[in-house]
Each structure stands twice: as structure tokens, then as C-alpha cells.
Write a protein that holds these residues in place. Structure first.
Motif, mmCIF file in Angstrom:
data_model
loop_
_atom_site.group_PDB
_atom_site.id
_atom_site.type_symbol
_atom_site.label_atom_id
_atom_site.label_comp_id
_atom_site.label_asym_id
_atom_site.label_seq_id
_atom_site.Cartn_x
_atom_site.Cartn_y
_atom_site.Cartn_z
ATOM 1 N N GLN A 115 74.895 99.801 -48.809
ATOM 2 C CA GLN A 115 74.937 98.524 -49.621
ATOM 3 C C GLN A 115 74.242 98.793 -50.991
ATOM 4 N N ALA A 116 73.053 99.514 -50.935
ATOM 5 C CA ALA A 116 72.501 99.686 -52.129
ATOM 6 C C ALA A 116 73.042 100.481 -52.973
ATOM 7 N N VAL A 117 73.557 101.647 -52.704
ATOM 8 C CA VAL A 117 74.491 102.298 -53.666
ATOM 9 C C VAL A 117 75.436 101.539 -54.419
ATOM 10 N N LEU A 118 76.100 100.738 -53.678
ATOM 11 C CA LEU A 118 77.065 99.571 -54.004
ATOM 12 C C LEU A 118 76.454 98.781 -55.176
ATOM 13 N N ALA A 119 75.304 98.208 -54.620
ATOM 14 C CA ALA A 119 74.698 97.157 -55.758
ATOM 15 C C ALA A 119 74.213 97.868 -57.012
ATOM 16 N N ALA A 120 73.616 99.098 -56.856
ATOM 17 C CA ALA A 120 73.148 99.896 -57.851
ATOM 18 C C ALA A 120 74.483 99.962 -58.871
ATOM 19 N N ALA A 121 75.546 100.412 -58.403
ATOM 20 C CA ALA A 121 76.665 101.096 -59.209
ATOM 21 C C ALA A 121 77.310 99.645 -59.902
ATOM 22 N N ALA A 122 77.139 98.410 -59.305
ATOM 23 C CA ALA A 122 77.419 97.073 -59.863
ATOM 24 C C ALA A 122 76.445 96.444 -60.875
ATOM 25 N N GLY A 123 75.352 97.074 -61.128
ATOM 26 C CA GLY A 123 74.177 96.824 -62.080
ATOM 27 C C GLY A 123 73.365 95.935 -61.570
ATOM 28 N N ALA A 124 73.153 95.554 -60.363
ATOM 29 C CA ALA A 124 72.068 94.751 -59.729
ATOM 30 C C ALA A 124 70.662 95.129 -60.448
ATOM 31 N N THR A 125 70.035 94.082 -60.669
ATOM 32 C CA THR A 125 68.579 94.174 -61.368
ATOM 33 C C THR A 125 67.713 94.550 -60.210
ATOM 34 N N PHE A 126 67.651 93.866 -58.971
ATOM 35 C CA PHE A 126 67.042 94.183 -57.924
ATOM 36 C C PHE A 126 68.029 94.360 -56.565
ATOM 37 N N ILE A 127 67.326 94.862 -55.665
ATOM 38 C CA ILE A 127 68.049 95.290 -54.283
ATOM 39 C C ILE A 127 66.847 94.903 -53.574
ATOM 40 N N SER A 128 67.450 93.897 -52.366
ATOM 41 C CA SER A 128 66.216 93.430 -51.266
ATOM 42 C C SER A 128 66.654 93.972 -49.987
ATOM 43 N N PRO A 129 66.200 95.000 -49.574
ATOM 44 C CA PRO A 129 66.435 95.360 -47.980
ATOM 45 C C PRO A 129 65.195 94.647 -47.123
ATOM 46 N N PHE A 130 65.938 94.184 -46.193
ATOM 47 C CA PHE A 130 65.282 92.937 -45.319
ATOM 48 C C PHE A 130 64.701 93.899 -44.204
ATOM 49 N N VAL A 131 63.289 94.006 -44.316
ATOM 50 C CA VAL A 131 62.704 95.128 -43.283
ATOM 51 C C VAL A 131 62.636 94.474 -41.992
ATOM 52 N N GLY A 132 62.087 93.214 -41.915
ATOM 53 C CA GLY A 132 61.627 92.482 -40.634
ATOM 54 C C GLY A 132 62.999 92.377 -39.753
ATOM 55 N N ARG A 133 64.061 91.815 -40.441
ATOM 56 C CA ARG A 133 65.223 91.704 -39.613
ATOM 57 C C ARG A 133 65.703 92.828 -39.088
ATOM 58 N N LEU A 134 65.732 94.260 -39.668
ATOM 59 C CA LEU A 134 66.125 95.363 -39.172
ATOM 60 C C LEU A 134 65.369 95.940 -38.041
ATOM 61 N N ASP A 135 63.731 95.247 -37.934
ATOM 62 C CA ASP A 135 62.954 95.695 -37.165
ATOM 63 C C ASP A 135 63.231 94.967 -35.895
#
Ligand code: E4P
Length: 235
Positions: A115-135
Motif C-alpha cells: 500500500q505504501a509503494v502505491l502511495a509513494a508512486a501516487a505522490g503522497a506527502t505522508f503515509i500512515s502505517p497503523f501500528v496498534g491496529r496491526l498489533d
């Protein structure tokens, strides 16, 4: 690592900014709802006037065209607005459109490197991985932060990682070690970050030692500038 506050609560935001350590804010529809039945635009504009840096504000629509319409409106609310777009396929499409219009996007609800690779390719300024919800579902949330940080740095991409869904101070430690550019933290965690029992006992011991010798007035006297006979201060 910069610290953002993950809240829409004005008092908490004011306090974080007064401390001089909070440089941005992230909100989401759940956090805004916690503040009661507010006027979205008014609350966000107030937050933007208090915070020196980016304030992430989420769209509510789920298809790309609706997200783009909402994002264009949100972007008008303040100079320091960043629009939060969810990590769906429609979100990727909306992000690509918005970044071409120089609207800053925080790609939110991110749970994987892909998902982050796609966000960066689309030019997002920030990417927010949700740590707690994965835990919460038995996965290693911080591993995703580490992978995204490494990926962005390997390809020298300008997108920044916001470690999100932070639940406790140990998450802050791990986010800093992972090289996350930013951690967005609940107010409660901000207050917990400074706490250490040895600091408390250390402060008490220094004060007690001083008082034992200098007396109760000792601390005031230490900072009183002595005056000469004519009443002028000697410094
Ligand atoms: C981040 O931008 C989100 O608002 C947030 O971190 C979500 O955290 P939660 O999983 O505790 O709701």
C-alpha cells in the motif's frame, strides 16, 4: 522524529503546542466525533490556527471522485491542511489527482508495504502505517513501519512516514528506532513520555539537600540579586 498529536481536542492540542514539542496534528472521523456534534470546518480551522505545522483532515467519501471533491474543499480551509485519503484503490486514484493539484495527501489506514509503494508512486506527502491496529490482530505493526522507512530511503523518495495508531510509550521508542519521520500520538501517551521515577526522586533529592543547608528561603535567595548601599543592584 517529529511528534504530532492524534486528536481533535482543542485543549489537548493547545497544551501540546505550548510545550513546544507538537508540530502537527492528525484527526480522523472517529476523533472528531469524540468532540460532539461539531461543525467540521470550524473545528478544523481552529486546530489549524493553533498548530504550527500540518493538520491532517480526513475525507468521508469512498469513491475517488467524491474524495477529490471533498479534498478540494478541505484544502481551502487553511494553509497547513493535509487531506487524509484511505489506502483503497479509489484512494490511490484520488491521491494521484490531488497531488497533481499540489494538495498534500496523508495516505491513511495503511497496513502493508505494498500500500505504501502505491502511495509513494501516487505522490503522497505522508503515509500512515497503523501500528496498534496491526498489533491488535497479532501482526507486527512496527515491522511495517521499518519496511516502509527502508523502502523510501532506498529509493530516496520524499514521502514521509507517520507512525500511527500508537498505543503506548514503547511504540514511540520503537518508531524512533525505526527511523519514522513522525509519530502521531494520543495526548495520554505524550504525557507518559516524560515520566520516569528516577527523575521524580532525583528532583526531590536535589531540593531536599539544598533546603537542609540553605533553609526554606534558600531557593528564593539563590536568585535574588544583591543590592549595594544605595539600593542599586550589583549586576
Ligand atoms: C492516525 O492518523 C489515526 O488517526 C490514528 O493513529 C488511529 O489510531 P487508533 O488505531 O488508535 O484509532
Amino acid at each position: 522524529m517529529q511528534l504530532f498529536l492524534d486528536t481533535a481536542n482543542i485543549d489537548h492540542i493547545r497544551h501540546g503546542v505550548e510545550l513546544g514539542v507538537v508540530t502537527g496534528v492528525t484527526t480522523n472521523p472517529s476523533l472528531v466525533s469524540r468532540e460532539g456534534k461539531v461543525i467540521y470546518r470550524d473545528l478544523v480551522r481552529e486546530i489549524c490556527s493553533i498548530v504550527p505545522g500540518p493538520v491532517s483532515t480526513e475525507v468521508l467519501g469512498q469513491d475517488a471522485s467524491q474524495m477529490v471533491v471533498e479534498a478540494r474543499e478541505i484544502a481551502k480551509w487553511a494553509e497547513n491542511i493535509v487531506v487524509k485519503i484511505p489506502a483503497s484503490l479509489e484512494g490511490v486514484k484520488a491521491t494521484s489527482v490531488l497531488t497533481k493539484e499540489n494538495i498534500k495527501v496523508n495516505f491513511t489506514l495503511c497496513f502493508s508495504l505494498n500500500q505504501a509503494v502505491l502511495a509513494a508512486a501516487a505522490g503522497a506527502t505522508f503515509i500512515s502505517p497503523f501500528v496498534g491496529r496491526l498489533d491488535d490482530i497479532g501482526e507486527d505493526g512496527m515491522r511495517v513501519v521499518i519496511d516502509i522507512v527502508q523502502f523510501l530511503s532506498y529509493y530516496r523518495l520524499p514521502t514521509q512516514v507517520i507512525a500511527a495508531s500508537i498505543r503506548h510509550t514503547q511504540h514511540c521508542v520503537m518508531a524512533a528506532k525505526a527511523g519514522a519521520h513522525i509519530a502521531t500520538i494520543p495526548y495520554r501517551v505524550l504525557l507518559q513520555m516524560i515520566q520516569h521515577p528516577l527523575t521524580d526522586t532525583g528532583i526531590r533529592r536535589f531540593t531536599d539537600d539544598w533546603r537542609k543547608v540553605m533553609g526554606d528561603e534558600g531557593i528564593v535567595e539563590a536568585f535574588t540579586i544583591p543590592k549595594d548601599d544605595q539600593g542599586n543592584s550589583s549586576r
